[in-house]
Design a protein around this motif. Structure first.
Motif, PDB file in Angstrom:
ATOM      1  N   VAL A   1       0.878  -1.172   0.000  1.00 50.24           N
ATOM      2  CA  VAL A   1       0.000   0.000   0.000  1.00 50.24           C
ATOM      3  C   VAL A   1       0.916   1.223   0.000  1.00 50.24           C
ATOM      4  O   VAL A   1       1.816   1.315   0.838  1.00 50.24           O
ATOM      5  CB  VAL A   1      -0.900   0.005   1.254  1.00 50.24           C
ATOM      6  CG1 VAL A   1      -1.675   1.320   1.367  1.00 50.24           C
ATOM      7  CG2 VAL A   1      -1.855  -1.186   1.236  1.00 50.24           C
ATOM      8  N   ILE A   2       0.682   2.120  -0.953  1.00 50.82           N
ATOM      9  CA  ILE A   2       1.594   3.260  -1.104  1.00 50.82           C
ATOM     10  C   ILE A   2       0.809   4.568  -1.156  1.00 50.82           C
ATOM     11  O   ILE A   2      -0.239   4.655  -1.804  1.00 50.82           O
ATOM     12  CB  ILE A   2       2.431   3.119  -2.405  1.00 50.82           C
ATOM     13  CG1 ILE A   2       3.265   1.835  -2.366  1.00 50.82           C
ATOM     14  CG2 ILE A   2       3.326   4.340  -2.627  1.00 50.82           C
ATOM     15  CD1 ILE A   2       3.841   1.417  -3.709  1.00 50.82           C
ATOM     16  N   GLY A   3       1.284   5.578  -0.459  1.00 54.66           N
ATOM     17  CA  GLY A   3       0.733   6.935  -0.548  1.00 54.66           C
ATOM     18  C   GLY A   3       1.882   7.916  -0.697  1.00 54.66           C
ATOM     19  O   GLY A   3       2.912   7.770  -0.036  1.00 54.66           O
TER      20      GLY A   3
ATOM     21  N   GLU B   1       3.578  11.862  -0.876  1.00 53.60           N
ATOM     22  CA  GLU B   1       3.502  13.280  -0.531  1.00 53.60           C
ATOM     23  C   GLU B   1       4.492  14.011  -1.422  1.00 53.60           C
ATOM     24  O   GLU B   1       5.688  13.732  -1.376  1.00 53.60           O
ATOM     25  CB  GLU B   1       3.865  13.473   0.942  1.00 53.60           C
ATOM     26  CG  GLU B   1       2.859  12.810   1.882  1.00 53.60           C
ATOM     27  CD  GLU B   1       3.357  12.755   3.324  1.00 53.60           C
ATOM     28  OE1 GLU B   1       2.905  13.566   4.129  1.00 53.60           O
ATOM     29  OE2 GLU B   1       4.210  11.898   3.613  1.00 53.60           O
TER      30      GLU B   1
ATOM     31  N   GLU C   1      -4.085   9.717  -1.576  1.00 51.98           N
ATOM     32  CA  GLU C   1      -4.703   8.647  -0.803  1.00 51.98           C
ATOM     33  C   GLU C   1      -3.793   7.411  -0.911  1.00 51.98           C
ATOM     34  O   GLU C   1      -3.008   7.302  -1.860  1.00 51.98           O
ATOM     35  CB  GLU C   1      -6.076   8.309  -1.390  1.00 51.98           C
ATOM     36  CG  GLU C   1      -7.138   9.370  -1.140  1.00 51.98           C
ATOM     37  CD  GLU C   1      -7.570   9.384   0.318  1.00 51.98           C
ATOM     38  OE1 GLU C   1      -8.044   8.356   0.803  1.00 51.98           O
ATOM     39  OE2 GLU C   1      -7.406  10.438   0.962  1.00 51.98           O
TER      40      GLU C   1
ATOM     41  N   SER D   1       3.494   0.485   3.088  1.00 59.66           N
ATOM     42  CA  SER D   1       3.301  -0.598   4.050  1.00 59.66           C
ATOM     43  C   SER D   1       2.934  -1.858   3.262  1.00 59.66           C
ATOM     44  O   SER D   1       2.666  -1.778   2.068  1.00 59.66           O
ATOM     45  CB  SER D   1       2.173  -0.256   5.026  1.00 59.66           C
ATOM     46  OG  SER D   1       0.956  -0.107   4.318  1.00 59.66           O
TER      47      SER D   1
ATOM     48  N   LYS E   1       3.281   1.715   8.326  1.00 56.20           N
ATOM     49  CA  LYS E   1       4.019   2.255   7.172  1.00 56.20           C
ATOM     50  C   LYS E   1       5.375   2.806   7.581  1.00 56.20           C
ATOM     51  O   LYS E   1       5.602   3.176   8.733  1.00 56.20           O
ATOM     52  CB  LYS E   1       3.206   3.358   6.505  1.00 56.20           C
ATOM     53  CG  LYS E   1       3.107   4.676   7.287  1.00 56.20           C
ATOM     54  CD  LYS E   1       2.354   5.707   6.458  1.00 56.20           C
ATOM     55  CE  LYS E   1       1.797   6.859   7.284  1.00 56.20           C
ATOM     56  NZ  LYS E   1       2.790   7.852   7.634  1.00 56.20           N
TER      57      LYS E   1
ATOM     58  N   GLN F   1       7.248   2.051  12.721  1.00 58.65           N
ATOM     59  CA  GLN F   1       6.926   3.256  11.962  1.00 58.65           C
ATOM     60  C   GLN F   1       8.114   4.200  12.041  1.00 58.65           C
ATOM     61  O   GLN F   1       8.527   4.611  13.123  1.00 58.65           O
ATOM     62  CB  GLN F   1       5.675   3.917  12.555  1.00 58.65           C
ATOM     63  CG  GLN F   1       5.240   5.097  11.710  1.00 58.65           C
ATOM     64  CD  GLN F   1       3.824   5.520  12.000  1.00 58.65           C
ATOM     65  OE1 GLN F   1       3.057   4.822  12.649  1.00 58.65           O
ATOM     66  NE2 GLN F   1       3.476   6.686  11.488  1.00 58.65           N
TER      67      GLN F   1
ATOM     68  N   LYS G   1       9.397   6.841  14.752  1.00 56.25           N
ATOM     69  CA  LYS G   1       8.271   7.724  15.047  1.00 56.25           C
ATOM     70  C   LYS G   1       8.336   8.280  16.477  1.00 56.25           C
ATOM     71  O   LYS G   1       7.888   9.390  16.721  1.00 56.25           O
ATOM     72  CB  LYS G   1       6.949   6.976  14.803  1.00 56.25           C
ATOM     73  CG  LYS G   1       5.756   7.880  14.518  1.00 56.25           C
ATOM     74  CD  LYS G   1       5.871   8.583  13.167  1.00 56.25           C
ATOM     75  CE  LYS G   1       4.746   9.611  12.985  1.00 56.25           C
ATOM     76  NZ  LYS G   1       4.841  10.327  11.709  1.00 56.25           N
TER      77      LYS G   1
HETATM   78  P1  ADP Z   1       1.404  11.012   8.730  1.00 59.21           P
HETATM   79  O1  ADP Z   1       0.525  11.633   9.759  1.00 59.21           O
HETATM   80  O2  ADP Z   1       2.309   9.948   9.220  1.00 59.21           O
HETATM   81  O3  ADP Z   1       2.094  12.009   7.860  1.00 59.21           O
HETATM   82  P2  ADP Z   1      -0.751  10.789   6.889  1.00 59.21           P
HETATM   83  O4  ADP Z   1      -2.036  10.213   7.329  1.00 59.21           O
HETATM   84  O5  ADP Z   1      -0.622  12.270   6.775  1.00 59.21           O
HETATM   85  O6  ADP Z   1       0.398  10.202   7.786  1.00 59.21           O
HETATM   86  O7  ADP Z   1      -0.419  10.162   5.496  1.00 59.21           O
HETATM   87  C1  ADP Z   1       0.723  10.506   4.793  1.00 59.21           C
HETATM   88  C2  ADP Z   1       0.752   9.689   3.510  1.00 59.21           C
HETATM   89  O8  ADP Z   1       0.871   8.318   3.817  1.00 59.21           O
HETATM   90  C3  ADP Z   1      -0.486   9.800   2.650  1.00 59.21           C
HETATM   91  O9  ADP Z   1      -0.094   9.882   1.295  1.00 59.21           O
HETATM   92  C4  ADP Z   1      -1.244   8.528   2.931  1.00 59.21           C
HETATM   93  O10 ADP Z   1      -1.996   8.123   1.805  1.00 59.21           O
HETATM   94  C5  ADP Z   1      -0.143   7.556   3.185  1.00 59.21           C
HETATM   95  N1  ADP Z   1      -0.500   6.461   4.113  1.00 59.21           N
HETATM   96  C6  ADP Z   1      -1.199   6.546   5.255  1.00 59.21           C
HETATM   97  N2  ADP Z   1      -1.265   5.345   5.871  1.00 59.21           N
HETATM   98  C7  ADP Z   1      -0.570   4.479   5.098  1.00 59.21           C
HETATM   99  C8  ADP Z   1      -0.256   3.081   5.209  1.00 59.21           C
HETATM  100  N3  ADP Z   1      -0.647   2.329   6.232  1.00 59.21           N
HETATM  101  N4  ADP Z   1       0.491   2.537   4.213  1.00 59.21           N
HETATM  102  C9  ADP Z   1       0.926   3.283   3.186  1.00 59.21           C
HETATM  103  N5  ADP Z   1       0.666   4.581   3.038  1.00 59.21           N
HETATM  104  C10 ADP Z   1      -0.075   5.180   3.984  1.00 59.21           C
END
Ligand code: ADP
Ligand code: MG
Ligand code: ZN
Length: 492
Positions: free
Chosen positions: A18-20, A22, A171, A213, A225, A260, A278
């Motif tokens: 799963v990838i998001g 920024e 997302e 993750s 993640k 994390q 973290k």
């Molecule tokens: P943080 O508070 O750690 O910065 P966010 O909720 O702001 O986390 O999310 C930051 C990025 O990580 C977003 O692009 C989101 O889609 C992605 N993300 C959130 N949870 C996960 C996860 N479990 N695995 C992969 N990517 C995630």
């Protein structure tokens, strides 16, 4: 932990990533986001600074209108809903390159939300959601080399402090390193079309942090993640993700737990390393920026910004396919930048046969570029040059073979087609019809049935003969000459 190749493959099958992403994009304003200092890259350190971006006590920020317009245009291009009111917030942390002790960003009320980018995947089209797009200021830079007693000290350059950025948060919809690469490619393409940033990764105008993750295939809840920071090319982001996914699967499949943490990618080793966990991470203690009013981008302003929206890449591809009869693959190549698409369109409008222009790019230009590791924008042959050569083939002045030879010379001499064509004394293909006449005679003789049909009035059979002659000449014959000669001989 020792694993065999087979067990690694088996484990990879059991898990899905799963990838998001920024992404930070620097806006192309002439001045900074809260002061009138220049944003010019590469000036001597600490020359683009003033009390505001140095964080001196009592200095007050004034929001740059152009930065708001650029951010809003980008948000619209990414299909986001623009919030009429958004709030700037202080993100507090201590770092040498952050003179105020906080960064002005946006937190719970960002400029824009709920956008998306459509990407192509191996399994067809896919929509990747964009959670939010917000405005913020950049921090300065810590320098560890390039000055007299480097190695003993770290120097700070605050030229970048206060440069306007947008952060685009996706997302967690991205399901593979390839999809991440595709998302970034499309994102950059769209931003470049809007011209709000140059997206120059070497100069840090586009930066990406990748969150990733893994979880057992099909399970709903996400795994823990990690975040890979500061990777400076899309290719490296893909590599870093591939490594990080494999690493996480190995940990999880061996019964371990992912911590994390933030990790750094070392591109020469192809590995990621833990930077901070973290627990060491910051509590940013966000609160609304008291020195700035809420940002209001009302209906009227939004519509004025929307009026400046250029045609975006996907729409342009569709239109080029319709307007010029080119293929989707042609359109893909010809729209990689707005400038290239503009050049193609102006050349195609002037050319006798726009489709031939597109074909030549595909069949003759791309391969030569690849051999020299050049991007299409660096081609010695311009779109006008391609159009000029296409017209010469179209009119029968030069043959396909001659065109190839002239293109080779263009690449050798790094010169555009018209220049090389002149240098070579405007060569023309021989009008000697002897060899071609012989081929035609043989083909007519070999196909008496079709000849009979033709002479009985079925004139369309000429297509059959043209095809055979072209094949026999290995595509080198001039089609117009083939037609003329064939008609003469068939009629005679
Ligand atoms: P943080 O508070 O750690 O910065 P966010 O909720 O702001 O986390 O999310 C930051 C990025 O990580 C977003 O692009 C989101 O889609 C992605 N993300 C959130 N949870 C996960 C996860 N479990 N695995 C992969 N990517 C995630
Ligand atoms: Mg975050
Ligand atoms: Zn300043």
């Amino acid at each position: 932990m020792a694993t065999t190749a087979e067990s690694t493959v088996a484990a990879a099958e059991k898990y899905e990533p799963v990838i998001g992403l920024e992404v930070h994009v620097q806006l192309l304003t002439a001045t900074k986001i809260f002061c009138s200092c220049s944003t010019q890259f590469g000036n001597p350190p600490n020359t683009n600074v003033c009390p505001v971006c140095l964080g001196l006590p009592g200095a007050l920020p004034v929001l740059n209108k152009k930065a708001v317009e650029f951010a809003t245009l980008a948000a619209m291009a990414l299909n986001c809903r623009v919030n009429e009111t958004s709030i700037f917030a202080r993100k507090n942390y201590f770092y040498p390159d952050l003179p105020k002790g906080y960064q002005i960003s946006q937190f719970d009320k960002p400029l824009a939300e709920f956008g998306w980018i459509d990407i192509k995947t191996a399994n067809g089209p896919k929509r990747i959601g964009i959670t939010r797009l917000h405005m913020e200021e950049d921090a300065g830079k810590s320098l560890h080399e390039g000055f007299p007693d480097a190695g003993e000290r770290t120097a700070i350059d605050l030229n970048r402090s206060g440069v306007p950025l947008i952060e685009i948060v996706s997302e967690p919809d991205i399901a593979s390193p390839d999809e991440a690469y595709e998302y970034l490619t499309r994102l950059k393409e769209i931003i470049l079309y809007t011209a709000v940033s140059d997206c120059n990764m070497e100069e840090g105008s586009l930066r990406c942090d990748a969150n990733v993750s893994v979880k057992p295939r099909g399970r709903k809840e996400f795994g823990t993640k990690t975040e890979v920071k500061n990777v400076n090319s899309f290719r490296f982001i893909r590599e870093a993700l591939i490594y990080e996914i494999e690493r996480q699967i190995e940990v999880v499949d061996g019964g371990g737990k992912i911590t994390q943490e933030t990790r750094l990618y070392n591109s020469s080793e192809g590995k990621t390393y833990s930077m901070r966990s973290k627990e060491q991470a910051h509590d940013y203690r966000y609160f609304p920026e008291p020195d700035l009013l809420p940002l209001v981008v009302d209906e009227k302003w939004q519509s004025a910004i929307r009026d400046t929206m250029p045609e975006l890449p996907e729409a342009r591809r569709k239109r080029l396919i319709g307007d010029y009869g080119i293929t989707e693959q042609d359109a893909q190549v010809l729209t990689v930048t707005r400038s290239l698409a503009d050049q193609f369109e102006s050349a195609a409008k002037a050319a006798k046969n726009p489709k031939r222009v597109a074909n030549l790019v595909q069949s003759e230009i791309l391969g030569r570029l690849k051999a020299k590791s050049l991007e299409i924008e660096q081609s010695p042959i311009s779109m006008n040059g391609v159009a000029a050569s296409a017209d010469l083939v179209e009119s029968g002045a030069i043959s396909g073979k001659m065109l190839k030879d002239l293109y080779d010379l263009c690449f050798e001499r790094s010169k555009d087609f018209p220049a090389v064509y002149e240098e070579e004394g405007r060569p023309e293909q021989s009008r000697d019809t002897g060899a071609l006449g012989k081929i035609i005679d043989e083909i007519i003789a070999a196909n008496p049935k079709q000849l009979e049909q033709y002479r009985a009035g079925k004139k369309t059979v000429i297509g059959f003969f043209v095809g055979h002659v072209m094949r026999a000449s290995k595509g080198q014959a001039n089609p117009q000459m083939v037609n003329e000669l064939l008609t003469k001989k068939l009629d005679g």
